[in-house]
Every structure is written in structure tokens, then in C-alpha cells.
Design a protein around this motif. Structure first.
Motif, PDB file in Angstrom:
ATOM      1  N   ALA A   1      11.650  10.772   3.503  1.00  0.00           N
ATOM      2  CA  ALA A   1      11.220  11.763   2.505  1.00  0.00           C
ATOM      3  C   ALA A   1       9.733  11.597   2.186  1.00  0.00           C
ATOM      4  O   ALA A   1       8.960  12.561   2.224  1.00  0.00           O
ATOM      5  CB  ALA A   1      12.068  11.612   1.242  1.00  0.00           C
ATOM      6  N   ILE A   2       9.323  10.356   1.885  1.00  0.00           N
ATOM      7  CA  ILE A   2       7.930  10.101   1.517  1.00  0.00           C
ATOM      8  C   ILE A   2       6.989  10.450   2.666  1.00  0.00           C
ATOM      9  O   ILE A   2       5.877  10.948   2.451  1.00  0.00           O
ATOM     10  CB  ILE A   2       7.770   8.624   1.092  1.00  0.00           C
ATOM     11  N   ALA A   3       7.438  10.236   3.909  1.00  0.00           N
ATOM     12  CA  ALA A   3       6.597  10.501   5.074  1.00  0.00           C
ATOM     13  C   ALA A   3       6.119  11.944   5.122  1.00  0.00           C
ATOM     14  O   ALA A   3       5.004  12.225   5.584  1.00  0.00           O
ATOM     15  CB  ALA A   3       7.364  10.169   6.355  1.00  0.00           C
ATOM     16  N   VAL A   4       6.954  12.890   4.640  1.00  0.00           N
ATOM     17  CA  VAL A   4       6.601  14.316   4.739  1.00  0.00           C
ATOM     18  C   VAL A   4       6.419  14.963   3.365  1.00  0.00           C
ATOM     19  O   VAL A   4       6.505  16.187   3.228  1.00  0.00           O
ATOM     20  CB  VAL A   4       7.654  15.074   5.569  1.00  0.00           C
ATOM     21  N   GLY A   5       6.163  14.140   2.342  1.00  0.00           N
ATOM     22  CA  GLY A   5       5.798  14.688   1.037  1.00  0.00           C
ATOM     23  C   GLY A   5       6.947  15.084   0.146  1.00  0.00           C
ATOM     24  O   GLY A   5       6.730  15.658  -0.929  1.00  0.00           O
ATOM     25  N   ILE A   6       8.186  14.787   0.553  1.00  0.00           N
ATOM     26  CA  ILE A   6       9.354  15.014  -0.306  1.00  0.00           C
ATOM     27  C   ILE A   6       9.487  13.806  -1.236  1.00  0.00           C
ATOM     28  O   ILE A   6       9.164  12.672  -0.857  1.00  0.00           O
ATOM     29  CB  ILE A   6      10.619  15.189   0.559  1.00  0.00           C
ATOM     30  N   ILE A   7       9.960  14.016  -2.454  1.00  0.00           N
ATOM     31  CA  ILE A   7       9.981  12.955  -3.467  1.00  0.00           C
ATOM     32  C   ILE A   7      11.396  12.426  -3.651  1.00  0.00           C
ATOM     33  O   ILE A   7      12.264  13.116  -4.212  1.00  0.00           O
ATOM     34  CB  ILE A   7       9.423  13.479  -4.805  1.00  0.00           C
TER      35      ILE A   7
ATOM     36  N   PRO B   1      -7.447   9.848   3.700  1.00  0.00           N
ATOM     37  CA  PRO B   1      -6.098  10.233   3.247  1.00  0.00           C
ATOM     38  C   PRO B   1      -5.120   9.079   3.434  1.00  0.00           C
ATOM     39  O   PRO B   1      -5.394   8.133   4.167  1.00  0.00           O
ATOM     40  CB  PRO B   1      -5.758  11.418   4.142  1.00  0.00           C
ATOM     41  N   PHE B   2      -3.963   9.202   2.763  1.00  0.00           N
ATOM     42  CA  PHE B   2      -3.031   8.080   2.705  1.00  0.00           C
ATOM     43  C   PHE B   2      -1.609   8.617   2.611  1.00  0.00           C
ATOM     44  O   PHE B   2      -1.366   9.688   2.050  1.00  0.00           O
ATOM     45  CB  PHE B   2      -3.348   7.237   1.463  1.00  0.00           C
ATOM     46  N   ASN B   3      -0.675   7.854   3.170  1.00  0.00           N
ATOM     47  CA  ASN B   3       0.746   8.146   3.008  1.00  0.00           C
ATOM     48  C   ASN B   3       1.475   6.817   2.913  1.00  0.00           C
ATOM     49  O   ASN B   3       1.273   5.935   3.752  1.00  0.00           O
ATOM     50  CB  ASN B   3       1.289   8.964   4.187  1.00  0.00           C
ATOM     51  N   MET B   4       2.283   6.648   1.877  1.00  0.00           N
ATOM     52  CA  MET B   4       2.964   5.381   1.640  1.00  0.00           C
ATOM     53  C   MET B   4       3.824   4.961   2.834  1.00  0.00           C
ATOM     54  O   MET B   4       3.813   3.805   3.256  1.00  0.00           O
ATOM     55  CB  MET B   4       3.823   5.491   0.383  1.00  0.00           C
ATOM     56  N   ALA B   5       4.587   5.885   3.405  1.00  0.00           N
ATOM     57  CA  ALA B   5       5.466   5.541   4.519  1.00  0.00           C
ATOM     58  C   ALA B   5       4.668   5.151   5.751  1.00  0.00           C
ATOM     59  O   ALA B   5       5.036   4.208   6.477  1.00  0.00           O
ATOM     60  CB  ALA B   5       6.397   6.715   4.830  1.00  0.00           C
TER      61      ALA B   5
ATOM     62  N   PRO C   1       2.164  12.374  -6.247  1.00  0.00           N
ATOM     63  CA  PRO C   1       3.472  11.732  -6.444  1.00  0.00           C
ATOM     64  C   PRO C   1       4.141  11.376  -5.117  1.00  0.00           C
ATOM     65  O   PRO C   1       4.103  12.151  -4.162  1.00  0.00           O
ATOM     66  CB  PRO C   1       4.284  12.787  -7.198  1.00  0.00           C
ATOM     67  N   ALA C   2       4.776  10.182  -5.089  1.00  0.00           N
ATOM     68  CA  ALA C   2       5.494   9.723  -3.890  1.00  0.00           C
ATOM     69  C   ALA C   2       6.979   9.563  -4.154  1.00  0.00           C
ATOM     70  O   ALA C   2       7.804   9.924  -3.309  1.00  0.00           O
ATOM     71  CB  ALA C   2       4.918   8.400  -3.400  1.00  0.00           C
ATOM     72  N   TYR C   3       7.346   8.982  -5.307  1.00  0.00           N
ATOM     73  CA  TYR C   3       8.755   8.726  -5.610  1.00  0.00           C
ATOM     74  C   TYR C   3       8.936   8.624  -7.118  1.00  0.00           C
ATOM     75  O   TYR C   3       7.967   8.466  -7.871  1.00  0.00           O
ATOM     76  CB  TYR C   3       9.267   7.461  -4.916  1.00  0.00           C
TER      77      TYR C   3
ATOM     78  N   VAL D   1       7.198   8.393 -12.594  1.00  0.00           N
ATOM     79  CA  VAL D   1       6.625   8.991 -11.387  1.00  0.00           C
ATOM     80  C   VAL D   1       5.528   8.082 -10.841  1.00  0.00           C
ATOM     81  O   VAL D   1       4.567   7.771 -11.546  1.00  0.00           O
ATOM     82  CB  VAL D   1       6.046  10.388 -11.676  1.00  0.00           C
ATOM     83  N   HIS D   2       5.684   7.646  -9.586  1.00  0.00           N
ATOM     84  CA  HIS D   2       4.692   6.782  -8.958  1.00  0.00           C
ATOM     85  C   HIS D   2       3.969   7.516  -7.839  1.00  0.00           C
ATOM     86  O   HIS D   2       4.540   8.356  -7.128  1.00  0.00           O
ATOM     87  CB  HIS D   2       5.355   5.529  -8.383  1.00  0.00           C
ATOM     88  N   ALA D   3       2.706   7.151  -7.652  1.00  0.00           N
ATOM     89  CA  ALA D   3       1.878   7.733  -6.601  1.00  0.00           C
ATOM     90  C   ALA D   3       2.046   6.957  -5.295  1.00  0.00           C
ATOM     91  O   ALA D   3       2.533   5.826  -5.270  1.00  0.00           O
ATOM     92  CB  ALA D   3       0.416   7.708  -7.036  1.00  0.00           C
ATOM     93  N   HIS D   4       1.575   7.568  -4.204  1.00  0.00           N
ATOM     94  CA  HIS D   4       1.574   6.875  -2.911  1.00  0.00           C
ATOM     95  C   HIS D   4       0.788   5.570  -2.982  1.00  0.00           C
ATOM     96  O   HIS D   4       1.132   4.589  -2.328  1.00  0.00           O
ATOM     97  CB  HIS D   4       0.969   7.786  -1.837  1.00  0.00           C
ATOM     98  N   ARG D   5      -0.260   5.531  -3.814  1.00  0.00           N
ATOM     99  CA  ARG D   5      -1.102   4.333  -3.918  1.00  0.00           C
ATOM    100  C   ARG D   5      -0.369   3.133  -4.487  1.00  0.00           C
ATOM    101  O   ARG D   5      -0.857   2.007  -4.390  1.00  0.00           O
ATOM    102  CB  ARG D   5      -2.324   4.621  -4.786  1.00  0.00           C
ATOM    103  N   ALA D   6       0.808   3.328  -5.095  1.00  0.00           N
ATOM    104  CA  ALA D   6       1.525   2.204  -5.707  1.00  0.00           C
ATOM    105  C   ALA D   6       1.815   1.110  -4.680  1.00  0.00           C
ATOM    106  O   ALA D   6       1.768  -0.084  -4.998  1.00  0.00           O
ATOM    107  CB  ALA D   6       2.828   2.691  -6.344  1.00  0.00           C
ATOM    108  N   ILE D   7       2.110   1.491  -3.443  1.00  0.00           N
ATOM    109  CA  ILE D   7       2.407   0.495  -2.411  1.00  0.00           C
ATOM    110  C   ILE D   7       1.160  -0.312  -2.065  1.00  0.00           C
ATOM    111  O   ILE D   7       1.247  -1.511  -1.772  1.00  0.00           O
ATOM    112  CB  ILE D   7       3.003   1.171  -1.146  1.00  0.00           C
TER     113      ILE D   7
END
Length: 504
Positions: free
Chosen positions: A90-96, A16-20, A159-161, A176-182
Motif C-alpha cells: 500500500a505504502i509503495a503506491v501511495g495508499i494509506i 523524492p522519497f517513499n517509505m517502502a 501521509p504514509a500510514y 497520521v505518520h509521514a513517509h519520513r517517519a521511517i
């Protein structure tokens, strides 16, 4: 040989992954090292430990306001420390989060809110009020006394942001960008920046722009470097002294900002390794001035909101002066027409493969618009370029900016480059205008430091442009129209001229 560069596939983001979480992965190790310094009167500094704590506490504050994963929030906070803290929280907890320019008017904001359907607006004081709950910078700072939240680790493709771009249509489009964009931005570290953990990177741009968000904040933190923010209200003539005072090692900006900065005196910059330019084509004259005034090189890149930066020059591979650079390692890029990749040396639309991890998920609630951007496996950007035999790509403008001279396509960039070479011209633009029904000609618009006789300017251009590329109209202007991120608006220039001359 085709205009096609195919690299070994870049490894996918881990799951699993999270951008933040990824951006702040070095925070515990680096502790007291400065992550963020606000350059100006406040002199605010956040260490890596303090930044992570502020992000996760702010995430708790958003939860306590009743927000849930998938909810969308507007960010209208300007270039303040609260902006990246709220963005990552926001991104840390799945809010966009949806970053927006402070310059947007209330009617423009209403169009955006109708599309995005946000549940909250985080905004600076004194901005137009919207018909939804709002939080101020002081509310965000108050959250930092709360206990930390936990990172929401899940599918890197969710979606991340959301980022807004006007695209070619002139109407706002929600990308719309995914978390993987980073994760995909790692290809820029060597392919453009030569970014290192000991760097101090200053970016002079608005935070709502992907160029600033990525290059100025997210990438430095992802590698453990320090991000330097000129305080809100900093003018271009103040940037040189700030670079010197802050010991910045890298400086990034759009060409328009660089141009205005270089009009002022630039002090000695012994710490500066090089500059970075993106957002539009950097002129040869501006590049030359940068080198003369700073004593360093400047490396250009091409990207877009839908895929960020994937073509660039770098210290490890300097591109020819007139080109935007080379395809970064790990990317698959082609220049295409309706039949696929074109031969090298031929105009084609710049396209990136659909498997690129930095490519957007799509335009929000616009599947047909998204589908129209694809030609088979290629996302076609709408930007025109030429790939030379060694793979360097020269940018020739947007497809809808291309001009027609007797059936031959002419790039506005070529005409603008010739105009900008004149020693009295500081800015130039070229577009096709209608002079009477069914008759269009190439027009050159320019801003000059003094009056230039038209005959003189024609003679100057004749040795630099083929006859069919020569502007039939030359128009002196006080300014050229630019968007919120300083991009040249050729279509607006054309429409204004045609309206004022009764050709609309």
C-alpha cells in the motif's frame, strides 16, 4: 541546569522519497538472503528478492481493485507474512494502510471506520464483517502472480500510514505518520539496538503496534538484517525455545511478555547478543531475571505512537537501572512545565521538538487535538519524567496517572517498583482511588504467587517508600487489566475498584 538536550539536527529524508522503497532498498543487493522467517509450523521464509517482488506485485493487485493514492485500507491480518507485504505494498503506491488489532470488537471497529473512512479491509478469515469490500489472505497471495508496480516517489512529508492509540482519553485516536517517519528510525540503530546487517531480530508483539512494526520488521529490513516472526498463536513459554532454534541475535518484547516468558525454562542462547524492552517500564526484578536466565543485557527505551522511540539505553551507553535511558543523538528533547524546561532533578512532562522527523503529522481530522499537544515548539507527550545531571531520564508515568499525597505528586512507577520487589509479587500497579466523596488515597494492587499478610507487606514497603508514598490500600488481584499491546491500564483498575466499592 535545565532538563534539555539539544543535538545537531538529524538530516532530513531525501526527496523524492517513499517509505517502502527505503525499507526494501537492500533487496536487489541481498537477493536470496532471508528477510522474513515465520517461526512455527509453516516455517515460511521470504528472501529479500521474494519479499520485494511480493510487495510490488501486491501493490499492482491493489491498483487493479480500483484503489488510488490517498485511499485508506484496514489491515486486520494478525502476525502473518501477508501483513507486512500488504502494509508495504500500500505504502509503495501511495495508499494509506491502517493496521488494527484482531481483538477489536465490531462496535469498536465501527467507530474506527466512521473516522477513517476506509475503502477496503484486508483481513484474516473468521473476523467480524464490516460494511465495505474485503480481501482475504488468499486474495493477497494471489496478487503475487501479477507484474510489479513502481514505487511512488514524492514528498517525504506526505501521509504514509495511520496508527491507532487510545492516548490518555480512552477513546481511539488516529495518528497520521509521514513517509519520513521511517528515516527518523535510523537514530535508534546505534542509540538503542546496535543493529547490524548480520542480525536476526525476533519481536514478540502484535503487528498493529508501532513497536513491532518498526523494531521487528521495518528496521531490520532497512539495514539488511533478518526479521523473525513467531507464528500467530505462539505463547510466551514457547519464545525461549524459538530464540534458541532460530539463532536469534536480538530479541524485543514488552515487559509483560518478557515476564511471562521468563517464568518458563529458558534454554541456552549462545547466539543472543542482548534483549530490547519498550511499551512500559521494565521492573528491576524482571531485568535481573532476564540477565540471570539469558546471560545477556537488556536495553530499555521510551517512545509513543506519535513519535516512536526517542529515549533509550544501548550497549554503547548503558543507562542507570531505574531510568528509561538517554536522549538519542539527533533528537531535541526537554522536560517541561507551563513555563518551559524545568531544572534537572525536577518532575516535568517529556517533550520532543516539533522538528523531529519521527513526529506525527497530527491526529486525523482533529487539528484542535493536535494543537493542544504543543507548547510553543515542543510536542508535550503527557508522560512525566525526571532528568538527572548526566542526562538520563527516569519515567514516572502518565500525567493523568500521577497521584497526590498531601499536595505532593507521587509517581505510580515508584510505588509499583517497591511492590514488585517483593519476592512473591509478579505484577503490581498503583493508582489514586476515591474512598469517599472528596477523599482519595494511594492504592497498591498486586498479583502474588501466594498469600501475603497485609502487615508483612506494609513492613516490606516501609523501608522502600517515604511515608507519604505508602499505599493506604493494598489489594491482591488475580490479574491486572492490560490493553491489546499489554500496557497496564491504571485508569480501568481505578474505575473498577471505585465502582465495586460504590464510589463511582
Amino acid at each position: 541546569m535545565l532538563s534539555l538536550v539539544q543535538s545537531d539536527r538529524f538530516p532530513p529524508a531525501p526527496a523524492p522519497f517513499n517509505m517502502a522503497a527505503y525499507v526494501l532498498a537492500h533487496a536487489d543487493r541481498l537477493g536470496d538472503k532471508p528477510a522474513l522467517e515465520v517461526l512455527g509450523d509453516s516455517g515460511e521464509v521470504f528472501s529479500y528478492g521474494a519479499l520485494k517482488a511480493a510487495v510490488l506485485s501486491t501493490a499492482t493487485g491493489l491498483w487493479e481493485k480500483g484503489l488510488a493514492p490517498g485511499d485508506r485500507i484496514l489491515l486486520r491480518l494478525g502476525n502473518t507474512a501477508e501483513f507486512p507485504i500488504a502494509y508495504l505494498a500500500a505504502i509503495a503506491v501511495g495508499i494509506i494502510p491502517v493496521p488494527l488489532s484482531l481483538q477489536l470488537t465490531k462496535p469498536e471497529l465501527e467507530v474506527i471506520t466512521d473516522l477513517v473512512q476506509p475503502v477496503l479491509s484486508l483481513q484474516a478469515n473468521g473476523l467480524p464483517k464490516l460494511d465495505l469490500p474485503q480481501l482475504s489472505p488468499s486474495d493477497i497471495r494471489a496478487f503475487q502472480d501479477l507484474p510489479p508496480a513502481h514505487f511512488d516517489l514524492a514528498d517525504p512529508n506526505r501521509p504514509a500510514y495511520i496508527i491507532f492509540t487510545s492516548g490518555t482519553s480512552g477513546r481511539p485516536r488516529a495518528v497520521v505518520h509521514a513517509h519520513r517517519a521511517i528515516w527518523a528510525r535510523r537514530m535508534m540503530w546505534d542509540g538503542w539496538y546496535s543493529l547490524r546487517e548480520d542480525d536476526r531480530l525476533m519481536h514478540a508483539g502484535a503487528f498493529n503496534w508501532t513497536y513491532t512494526l518498526g523494531t521487528g520488521l521495518m528496521d531490520p529490513w532497512s539495514i539488511g538484517a533478518t526479521a523473525l516472526i513467531p507464528a500467530e498463536g505462539t505463547t510466551p513459554d514457547q519464545l525461549g525455545p524459538l530464540l534458541a532454534q532460530s539463532d536469534a541475535t536480538l530479541f524485543a518484547a514488552a515487559p509483560g511478555v518478557l515476564r511471562r516468558m521468563l517464568r518458563a525454562d529458558v534454554p541456552a542462547l549462545p547466539a543472543l547478543r542482548h534483549g530490547l524492552s519498550a511499551g512500559e517500564k521494565l521492573s528491576v526484578a524482571d531485568r535481573q531475571t532476564w540477565v540471570e536466565k539469558t546471560g545477556t543485557e537488556i536495553y530499555e527505551a521510551f517512545g509513543m505512537s506519535e513519535c516512536s522511540t526517542f529515549i533509550s539505553s544501548a550497549p554503547t551507553r548503558q543507562a542507570p537501572v531505574q531510568s528509561a535511558g538517554y536522549v538519542q543523538a539527533g533528537r531535541n528533547v526537554a522536560l517541561v512545565d507551563d513555563h518551559g524546561p524545568v531544572p534537572r532533578g525536577t518532575l516535568g512532562a517529556i517533550a520532543v521538538h516539533r522538528d523531529d522527523p519521527g513526529l506525527m503529522l497530527g491526529y486525523l481530522d482533529a487539528p484542535d487535538d493536535t494543537a493542544r499537544c504543543y507548547q510553543g515548539d515542543w510536542f508535550v507527550t503527557g508522560d512525566i519524567g525526571v532528568m538527572n545531571m548526566d542526562g538520563a531520564i527516569s519515567y514516572h508515568g502518565r500525567a493523568d496517572d500521577m497521584m497526590n499525597a498531601g499536595g505532593i505528586r507521587v509517581s505510580p512507577v515508584e510505588v509499583e517498583t517497591a511492590l514488585a520487589a517483593h519476592p512473591l509479587i509478579s505484577e503490581a500497579a498503583a493508582c489514586s482511588v476515591q474512598v469517599r466523596t472528596g477523599v482519595r488515597v494511594i492504592a497498591g494492587f498486586y498479583v502474588a504467587q501466594d498469600v501475603i499478610e497485609e502487615d508483612e507487606l506494609h513492613r516490606f514497603l516501609e523501608v522502600r517508600l517515604a511515608a507519604y508514598k505508602m499505599p493506604r490500600l493494598l489489594v491482591a488481584c488475580d490479574t491486572l487489566p492490560r490493553g491489546a499491546n499489554n500496557k497496564l491500564l491504571r485508569a480501568r483498575l481505578r474505575d473498577t475498584w471505585e465502582t465495586s466499592h460504590g464510589q463511582a
